[in-house]
Design a protein around this motif. Sequence first.
Motif, PDB file in Angstrom:
ATOM      1  N   ARG A 190      31.814  36.775  10.782  1.00 47.94           N
ATOM      2  CA  ARG A 190      31.197  34.851  10.838  1.00 47.94           C
ATOM      3  C   ARG A 190      32.505  34.378  10.914  1.00 47.94           C
ATOM      4  O   ARG A 190      32.315  33.192  10.672  1.00 47.94           O
ATOM      5  CB  ARG A 190      30.443  34.384   9.235  1.00 47.94           C
ATOM      6  N   SER A 198      19.347  42.645   9.423  1.00 48.26           N
ATOM      7  CA  SER A 198      19.194  41.324   9.476  1.00 48.26           C
ATOM      8  C   SER A 198      21.143  41.254  10.329  1.00 48.26           C
ATOM      9  O   SER A 198      20.855  40.538  11.403  1.00 48.26           O
ATOM     10  CB  SER A 198      19.492  40.262   8.549  1.00 48.26           C
ATOM     11  N   TYR A 199      22.259  42.064   8.803  1.00 49.67           N
ATOM     12  CA  TYR A 199      23.132  41.879   9.788  1.00 49.67           C
ATOM     13  C   TYR A 199      23.356  43.247  11.201  1.00 49.67           C
ATOM     14  O   TYR A 199      23.845  42.089  12.179  1.00 49.67           O
ATOM     15  CB  TYR A 199      23.708  42.930   8.744  1.00 49.67           C
ATOM     16  N   THR A 228      29.546  40.930   7.790  1.00 54.41           N
ATOM     17  CA  THR A 228      29.067  40.181   7.540  1.00 54.41           C
ATOM     18  C   THR A 228      30.335  38.916   7.711  1.00 54.41           C
ATOM     19  O   THR A 228      30.110  38.179   9.255  1.00 54.41           O
ATOM     20  CB  THR A 228      27.727  40.084   7.044  1.00 54.41           C
ATOM     21  N   SER A 284      20.313  42.758  13.570  1.00 57.96           N
ATOM     22  CA  SER A 284      19.998  41.540  14.833  1.00 57.96           C
ATOM     23  C   SER A 284      20.829  40.457  14.804  1.00 57.96           C
ATOM     24  O   SER A 284      20.604  39.167  15.271  1.00 57.96           O
ATOM     25  CB  SER A 284      19.522  41.435  14.226  1.00 57.96           C
ATOM     26  N   LEU A 285      21.937  40.248  14.244  1.00 56.26           N
ATOM     27  CA  LEU A 285      23.352  39.548  14.115  1.00 56.26           C
ATOM     28  C   LEU A 285      22.633  38.134  13.341  1.00 56.26           C
ATOM     29  O   LEU A 285      22.912  37.159  13.954  1.00 56.26           O
ATOM     30  CB  LEU A 285      23.233  39.590  15.581  1.00 56.26           C
ATOM     31  N   ASP A 286      21.459  38.383  12.930  1.00 59.10           N
ATOM     32  CA  ASP A 286      21.714  36.844  12.084  1.00 59.10           C
ATOM     33  C   ASP A 286      22.307  37.061  10.994  1.00 59.10           C
ATOM     34  O   ASP A 286      21.734  37.415   9.203  1.00 59.10           O
ATOM     35  CB  ASP A 286      19.669  37.213  12.102  1.00 59.10           C
ATOM     36  N   LEU A 287      23.020  36.512  11.256  1.00 56.35           N
ATOM     37  CA  LEU A 287      24.867  36.584   9.777  1.00 56.35           C
ATOM     38  C   LEU A 287      24.572  36.018   8.854  1.00 56.35           C
ATOM     39  O   LEU A 287      24.552  36.216   7.802  1.00 56.35           O
ATOM     40  CB  LEU A 287      25.726  37.008  10.072  1.00 56.35           C
ATOM     41  N   ASP A 288      23.525  34.738   8.854  1.00 52.86           N
ATOM     42  CA  ASP A 288      24.129  34.036   7.849  1.00 52.86           C
ATOM     43  C   ASP A 288      22.804  35.035   7.380  1.00 52.86           C
ATOM     44  O   ASP A 288      22.851  34.254   5.241  1.00 52.86           O
ATOM     45  CB  ASP A 288      23.353  32.307   8.316  1.00 52.86           C
ATOM     46  N   ASP A 289      21.602  34.886   7.374  1.00 54.63           N
ATOM     47  CA  ASP A 289      20.703  35.357   6.579  1.00 54.63           C
ATOM     48  C   ASP A 289      21.260  36.866   5.680  1.00 54.63           C
ATOM     49  O   ASP A 289      20.468  37.136   4.607  1.00 54.63           O
ATOM     50  CB  ASP A 289      19.491  35.868   6.708  1.00 54.63           C
TER      51      ASP A 289
END
Lengths: 216, 355
Positions: B81, B37-38, B77, B40-45
């Motif tokens: 953010r 997730s990190y 992360t 793929s820059l899906d930072l909240d996940d």
Amino acid sequence: MSRATAFALAAGLCMAAASPPLVGQSALRLSAAAEGATVRARSLIPSGRERLDGYLFAGEGLLSRGRALLRLRYGQGRLTSDSAGVQPRSLTDGAALLGVAALPWLDFWAGPHARSYVTDLGNQRWLYWEARASANAQLVPGQLQSSFDGWMAVAGRVNVPESFGSARGAEVGLIALIARPALRLRLAYRIDQARLAAGRRETVEAVALSLARDLR
Amino acid sequence: MSRRHAAFIALSAGLLLAPWPGHAQSAQGVLAAAIRSYQSLDLDDAAGLLTRALTFQGSDALSRQNRSRALMYLAATELLRDHRDSAFAVSRRLASYEPRYRPSDLDFPPRTIALYDSARRVTPAVFAAAPADTALRAGEMLLVRLFGSTYHQIQAALMRESGTPLRILYAGPITDSLDVRWDGRDSSGATVPNGEYRIAVESRDAGGRLVRSLRLPLSISRIVSDTLPSPQALASAAFLPERRPVGPALGAFAPAVAVGAAVLLLPNAVAGSESNGSSKGRLVVGATATLAGIYALFRRHPGDAIPENVARNQVMRVGWRAAADSVARANIARRRDVRLRVRAGEPVVQGPEAP
């Protein structure tokens, strides 16, 4: 015991002699000895007792091979007495014995043993068929040993009107090996007694010194 | 119970008993998902998954290395953010937890690494590593390697389990790493008795304030070597007789005595009543035999020492004594060779900034 028994005894010794020899005894060995002895003879006769002293010189040969032994002996001597009326005697003694070495220290013998007394009045001959056992023991190995002999007559004959009774004898002595192994000096005491059925007894004692040499 | 109530209860039971995907996933799996997730820059996940991975406890918890990775990814992360304070706090937590950790510039951007380095520099912490099981002979030392997060003052001390200090092992600055050696003795020079101990490493900030304390548990015991058995005593049957026996001498004397006795007894035995007046010459034979027997008796030297047997027995005794002495010396050395067994446990962090 009859003469036949004596022959049977001699035959048994011959068979025993034919058995395997003891270690170191398979070679033929021959030795000869010369002996001088002081002799005392005592006779118990119906007319009384006689005592004579004298000497005996004898020669002896011993032949052995394996367990088989053959011993020939012949000696002559003279006996006299201090008592008046006792005739001096010429003594002749001989034996031809066949033996077997049962153990290194024990031999058995059998054979004729003849003895004659010759006086001016006559000749008296004794013949025994004797069975003899000889044993020796070491005192100092290679130097001194003792010997023991015992014998008895299994049959006998004497040229007198009375019949033969019995005879037995024994001999003990010391043997010194003075020149090993060829020369041996032996000092022995022996005594034997022969009896006639009518009661007459002839006892002969001897203290003998002999020198023996191995000839081969 | 109505049919509606029964259906409700069945549905509730089904929901409660149904497998929950989150619980079935391992901490390692959650960390892998978080990293994906990190990346793929899906930072909240990523933040949620990393936080969850760090909450696993006990045997399900992340390994020390993966826990450090998770903290570093969480810091990265948070920084991405724009939660810089949170990122800094996580970085300090990481520096305190694993002072040896250094992020790879292949995995993290320079900004993240710079943030971590700045957090590490203000977070004095030490990690201690020691061999799990060491046997110390006299003169040998236990090596404890200390890893520092940054330059700061520390003090390493040996203490009893109860907290009683026994010896200061080191007091001074630490930068990257430092080796502390301990010879098994306390401050008086005596070897410490068996028991439970610890090496306490205190980290202090620039103001001298205690900011962190690490305890390395040590279990001390002694290893004593088994002693060797003494060589079996020599049996008397093993020795040769040292004196000539009397028996053979008597055995040589006896036949001569027998000859002497026979000389005396034979006249009576053979001739009976006619033995009176037997030759006295026979006594010469008897006397000679007796003298020969005495000669034979002493020729055998009864009771005399047998030098060769004495020497041989002496060799055996000396050999046995040498073997016994050798074993005794070896046993003395073995008794002296007491090794101190030091078993080190997992370091435990205590203090205001414990992770």
